[in-house]
Scaffold this motif. Sequence first.
Motif, short mmCIF file in Angstrom:
data_model
loop_
_atom_site.label_atom_id
_atom_site.label_comp_id
_atom_site.label_asym_id
_atom_site.label_seq_id
_atom_site.Cartn_x
_atom_site.Cartn_y
_atom_site.Cartn_z
N ALA A 53 0.77 -1.26 -0.17
CA ALA A 53 -0.06 -0.09 -0.08
C ALA A 53 1.03 1.21 0.07
O ALA A 53 0.47 2.24 -0.73
CB ALA A 53 -0.93 0.17 1.12
N LEU A 54 1.72 1.17 0.89
CA LEU A 54 2.83 2.32 0.81
C LEU A 54 3.58 2.62 -0.45
O LEU A 54 3.76 3.75 -1.08
CB LEU A 54 3.79 2.21 1.94
N ASN A 55 3.97 1.46 -1.12
CA ASN A 55 4.53 1.55 -2.69
C ASN A 55 3.50 2.16 -3.32
O ASN A 55 3.95 2.95 -4.37
CB ASN A 55 5.11 0.14 -2.94
N ASP A 56 2.37 1.61 -3.52
CA ASP A 56 1.28 2.33 -4.37
C ASP A 56 1.17 3.84 -4.12
O ASP A 56 1.15 4.19 -5.21
CB ASP A 56 -0.03 1.60 -4.19
N ALA A 57 1.28 4.19 -2.87
CA ALA A 57 1.20 5.53 -2.74
C ALA A 57 2.29 6.43 -3.24
O ALA A 57 2.02 7.42 -3.85
CB ALA A 57 1.02 5.84 -1.10
N ILE A 58 3.42 5.62 -3.04
CA ILE A 58 4.45 6.18 -3.69
C ILE A 58 4.63 6.67 -5.19
O ILE A 58 4.72 7.77 -5.68
CB ILE A 58 5.92 5.73 -3.12
N ARG A 59 3.94 5.22 -5.62
CA ARG A 59 4.08 5.40 -7.20
C ARG A 59 3.04 6.56 -7.72
O ARG A 59 2.90 7.22 -8.69
CB ARG A 59 3.99 3.95 -7.87
N THR A 60 1.78 6.50 -6.96
CA THR A 60 0.72 7.37 -7.33
C THR A 60 1.18 8.79 -7.29
O THR A 60 1.08 9.70 -8.16
CB THR A 60 -0.52 7.47 -6.39
N LEU A 61 2.12 9.12 -6.32
CA LEU A 61 2.39 10.58 -6.14
C LEU A 61 3.48 10.96 -7.41
O LEU A 61 3.17 12.13 -7.75
CB LEU A 61 3.38 10.51 -4.85
N TYR A 62 4.23 10.22 -7.49
CA TYR A 62 5.03 10.38 -8.87
C TYR A 62 4.43 10.32 -10.00
O TYR A 62 4.55 11.12 -11.12
CB TYR A 62 6.14 9.16 -8.87
N ALA A 63 3.40 9.56 -10.19
CA ALA A 63 2.30 9.44 -11.48
C ALA A 63 1.80 10.79 -11.61
O ALA A 63 1.64 11.25 -12.77
CB ALA A 63 1.75 8.20 -11.34
N ARG A 64 1.28 11.25 -10.72
CA ARG A 64 0.48 12.45 -10.83
C ARG A 64 1.38 13.68 -11.29
O ARG A 64 1.07 14.39 -12.05
CB ARG A 64 -0.16 12.84 -9.51
N ALA A 65 2.55 13.81 -10.45
CA ALA A 65 3.36 14.82 -11.11
C ALA A 65 4.15 14.59 -12.39
O ALA A 65 4.19 15.45 -13.26
CB ALA A 65 4.80 14.69 -10.03
N GLY A 66 4.11 13.17 -12.78
CA GLY A 66 4.66 12.94 -14.02
C GLY A 66 3.47 13.51 -15.16
O GLY A 66 3.70 13.58 -16.36
N GLU A 67 2.43 13.07 -15.03
CA GLU A 67 1.27 13.28 -15.68
C GLU A 67 1.18 14.85 -16.26
O GLU A 67 0.89 15.27 -17.19
CB GLU A 67 0.01 12.87 -15.30
N GLU A 68 1.52 15.45 -15.14
CA GLU A 68 1.49 17.16 -15.40
C GLU A 68 3.00 17.60 -15.73
O GLU A 68 3.11 18.81 -15.91
CB GLU A 68 1.02 17.62 -13.91
N ARG A 69 3.78 16.80 -15.88
CA ARG A 69 5.11 17.23 -16.59
C ARG A 69 5.69 18.15 -15.37
O ARG A 69 6.20 19.21 -15.91
CB ARG A 69 5.05 17.51 -17.91
N ARG A 70 5.91 17.89 -14.16
CA ARG A 70 6.18 18.82 -13.25
C ARG A 70 7.01 18.12 -12.15
O ARG A 70 6.91 16.94 -12.04
CB ARG A 70 5.16 19.84 -12.81
N PRO A 71 8.10 18.62 -11.41
CA PRO A 71 8.51 18.15 -10.37
C PRO A 71 7.74 17.85 -9.08
O PRO A 71 6.66 18.82 -9.14
CB PRO A 71 9.90 18.90 -9.88
N LEU A 72 8.06 17.33 -8.28
CA LEU A 72 7.10 17.05 -6.84
C LEU A 72 7.29 18.53 -6.29
O LEU A 72 8.35 19.24 -6.23
CB LEU A 72 7.80 16.08 -5.87
N THR A 73 6.21 18.93 -5.77
CA THR A 73 6.03 20.24 -4.74
C THR A 73 6.67 20.17 -3.69
O THR A 73 7.10 18.79 -3.35
CB THR A 73 4.47 20.74 -4.86
N ALA A 74 6.91 20.98 -2.84
CA ALA A 74 7.58 20.96 -1.78
C ALA A 74 6.77 20.06 -0.63
O ALA A 74 7.09 19.13 0.17
CB ALA A 74 8.02 22.29 -1.05
N ASP A 75 5.58 20.23 -0.61
CA ASP A 75 4.58 19.18 0.09
C ASP A 75 4.69 17.80 -0.30
O ASP A 75 4.77 17.04 0.69
CB ASP A 75 3.23 20.05 -0.17
#
Length: 59
Positions: A13-35
């Motif tokens: 579940a934690l791994n899925d959450a990590i992947r989802t976090l990166y996927a959202r940023a990747g879809e928007e073609r941006r780096p992760l925000t500070a939050d």
Amino acid sequence: MPDHDRETPSPDALNDAIRTLYARAGEERRPLTADEQRIYRVLVAAWTEAMQGDQELAA
């Protein structure tokens, strides 16, 4: 509610959450925000702890 009363998420579940976090940023073609970077660090720390717990149970 104190933290010790909550169930710990599984490593999967934690791994899925990590992947989802990166996927959202990747879809928007941006780096992760500070939050998002703070959330990432917490998720990775929790995943590492969960994996160590799984290894101890297997031993």
